[in-house]
Design a protein around this motif. Sequence first.
Motif, mmCIF file in Angstrom:
data_model
loop_
_atom_site.group_PDB
_atom_site.id
_atom_site.type_symbol
_atom_site.label_atom_id
_atom_site.label_comp_id
_atom_site.label_asym_id
_atom_site.label_seq_id
_atom_site.Cartn_x
_atom_site.Cartn_y
_atom_site.Cartn_z
ATOM 1 N N LEU A 136 0.834 -1.213 0.000
ATOM 2 C CA LEU A 136 0.000 0.000 0.000
ATOM 3 C C LEU A 136 0.865 1.258 0.000
ATOM 4 C CD1 LEU A 136 -2.851 -1.000 2.474
ATOM 5 C CD2 LEU A 136 -3.048 -0.639 -0.005
ATOM 6 N N LEU A 137 2.056 1.163 0.577
ATOM 7 C CA LEU A 137 2.961 2.314 0.578
ATOM 8 C C LEU A 137 3.396 2.647 -0.847
ATOM 9 C CD1 LEU A 137 5.092 1.173 3.646
ATOM 10 C CD2 LEU A 137 3.148 2.748 3.632
ATOM 11 N N PHE A 138 3.690 1.630 -1.636
ATOM 12 C CA PHE A 138 4.008 1.825 -3.050
ATOM 13 C C PHE A 138 2.785 2.355 -3.792
ATOM 14 C CE2 PHE A 138 4.040 0.249 -7.437
ATOM 15 C CZ PHE A 138 5.264 0.700 -7.886
ATOM 16 N N ALA A 139 1.611 1.835 -3.457
ATOM 17 C CA ALA A 139 0.374 2.261 -4.120
ATOM 18 C C ALA A 139 0.120 3.754 -3.933
ATOM 19 C CB ALA A 139 -0.816 1.451 -3.612
ATOM 20 N N VAL A 140 0.411 4.270 -2.768
ATOM 21 C CA VAL A 140 0.220 5.707 -2.518
ATOM 22 C C VAL A 140 1.095 6.522 -3.466
ATOM 23 C CG1 VAL A 140 0.612 7.573 -0.845
ATOM 24 C CG2 VAL A 140 -0.530 5.460 -0.124
ATOM 25 N N VAL A 141 2.350 6.144 -3.581
ATOM 26 C CA VAL A 141 3.270 6.864 -4.472
ATOM 27 C C VAL A 141 2.846 6.687 -5.934
ATOM 28 C CG1 VAL A 141 5.665 7.033 -5.276
ATOM 29 C CG2 VAL A 141 5.177 6.696 -2.835
ATOM 30 N N LEU A 142 2.594 5.439 -6.320
ATOM 31 C CA LEU A 142 2.201 5.141 -7.695
ATOM 32 C C LEU A 142 0.949 5.913 -8.102
ATOM 33 C CD1 LEU A 142 2.296 3.409 -10.327
ATOM 34 C CD2 LEU A 142 0.883 1.733 -9.091
ATOM 35 N N LEU A 143 -0.078 5.845 -7.282
ATOM 36 C CA LEU A 143 -1.346 6.486 -7.654
ATOM 37 C C LEU A 143 -1.255 8.010 -7.606
ATOM 38 C CD1 LEU A 143 -3.873 3.965 -6.085
ATOM 39 C CD2 LEU A 143 -2.997 4.086 -8.437
ATOM 40 N N THR A 144 -0.402 8.542 -6.762
ATOM 41 C CA THR A 144 -0.159 9.992 -6.776
ATOM 42 C C THR A 144 0.427 10.407 -8.117
ATOM 43 O OG1 THR A 144 0.143 10.058 -4.375
ATOM 44 C CG2 THR A 144 1.069 11.892 -5.652
ATOM 45 N N VAL A 145 1.435 9.669 -8.569
ATOM 46 C CA VAL A 145 2.060 9.966 -9.864
ATOM 47 C C VAL A 145 1.046 9.779 -10.998
ATOM 48 C CG1 VAL A 145 3.831 9.194 -11.515
ATOM 49 C CG2 VAL A 145 4.394 9.433 -9.083
ATOM 50 N N VAL A 146 0.286 8.689 -10.954
ATOM 51 C CA VAL A 146 -0.721 8.426 -11.994
ATOM 52 C C VAL A 146 -1.720 9.572 -12.071
ATOM 53 C CG1 VAL A 146 -2.704 6.944 -12.585
ATOM 54 C CG2 VAL A 146 -0.491 5.923 -12.016
ATOM 55 N N TYR A 147 -2.195 10.044 -10.925
ATOM 56 C CA TYR A 147 -3.170 11.143 -10.941
ATOM 57 C C TYR A 147 -2.551 12.471 -11.370
ATOM 58 C CZ TYR A 147 -7.347 8.757 -9.386
ATOM 59 O OH TYR A 147 -8.460 7.945 -9.329
ATOM 60 N N LEU A 148 -1.317 12.739 -10.977
ATOM 61 C CA LEU A 148 -0.668 13.978 -11.410
ATOM 62 C C LEU A 148 -0.518 14.005 -12.934
ATOM 63 C CD1 LEU A 148 2.054 14.449 -8.641
ATOM 64 C CD2 LEU A 148 -0.014 15.840 -9.005
ATOM 65 N N VAL A 149 -0.115 12.892 -13.510
ATOM 66 C CA VAL A 149 0.008 12.799 -14.967
ATOM 67 C C VAL A 149 -1.378 12.894 -15.609
ATOM 68 C CG1 VAL A 149 0.663 11.276 -16.883
ATOM 69 C CG2 VAL A 149 2.173 11.516 -14.899
ATOM 70 N N ALA A 150 -2.356 12.213 -15.029
ATOM 71 C CA ALA A 150 -3.713 12.218 -15.584
ATOM 72 C C ALA A 150 -4.333 13.610 -15.558
ATOM 73 C CB ALA A 150 -4.600 11.243 -14.811
ATOM 74 N N ILE A 151 -4.092 14.347 -14.505
ATOM 75 C CA ILE A 151 -4.620 15.717 -14.425
ATOM 76 C C ILE A 151 -3.987 16.573 -15.516
ATOM 77 C CG2 ILE A 151 -4.613 17.822 -13.008
ATOM 78 C CD1 ILE A 151 -4.949 15.873 -10.560
ATOM 79 N N ALA A 152 -2.679 16.433 -15.703
ATOM 80 C CA ALA A 152 -1.983 17.203 -16.743
ATOM 81 C C ALA A 152 -2.494 16.838 -18.137
ATOM 82 C CB ALA A 152 -0.478 16.975 -16.654
ATOM 83 N N LEU A 153 -2.843 15.567 -18.339
ATOM 84 C CA LEU A 153 -3.307 15.100 -19.655
ATOM 85 C C LEU A 153 -4.839 15.083 -19.781
ATOM 86 C CD1 LEU A 153 -0.885 12.064 -20.142
ATOM 87 C CD2 LEU A 153 -0.687 14.366 -21.121
ATOM 88 N N GLU A 154 -5.514 15.543 -18.740
ATOM 89 C CA GLU A 154 -6.982 15.539 -18.694
ATOM 90 C C GLU A 154 -7.540 14.128 -18.917
ATOM 91 O OE1 GLU A 154 -8.424 18.578 -21.339
ATOM 92 O OE2 GLU A 154 -7.480 20.173 -20.155
ATOM 93 N N ARG A 155 -7.027 13.184 -18.149
ATOM 94 C CA ARG A 155 -7.429 11.770 -18.235
ATOM 95 C C ARG A 155 -7.728 11.217 -16.836
ATOM 96 N NH1 ARG A 155 -7.185 12.651 -23.140
ATOM 97 N NH2 ARG A 155 -6.216 11.352 -24.735
#
Length: 190
Positions: A69-88
Amino acid sequence: MYDRQMLPLGHLGVAYLLYSLYAHVRFRRSPRPEPVLAVVVGSQFADLIDKPLWVIGVFPTGRDLAHSLLFAVVLLTVVYLVAIALERVETATAFAIAHLSHLAADLPPRLALGYPFGTEFLLWPVVSHHTFGYNERLFDPPTTVETVVMPLTDPTTFLAFEFVLFGLAVGLWLLDGRPGLEYARNLLRR
């Protein structure tokens, strides 16, 4: 000792069922193609990272880094930051649901019976593997929980349950209009 892990088709089945339910409730429509592909990737992501690292001897089990879950927090933070930038953001949410469902589906059924053995991966590396003894019980579940969960502790029954989940997911995917199929074909034609 038996430490059952869900197979790839089971993970995909669970992830698609959850994401389709989310899309129908949240958007009042079937899932869109791009998020469905994110579900496919997200449902397998943890194993795509951890299993090769286990095979080459980097980690002691096939559920270490990417199952935490510790990895998941980092991974999903990065995924959402990229998704927000790409509007996805919808696609990021599909990935997040699939990835987290993978972690939950890898929890042994015995956990519902009070036995935490095999759950340590969720807090790796803070909690090391085999922190809990196989027969160590933390709580006594209600009888109804024992009645429902006990059959899933049998490997054959669990495997059959995985195929049922996958079959239900395929049926729902067909009812949803096979989202992602034509999209994937178009990506492969490029």
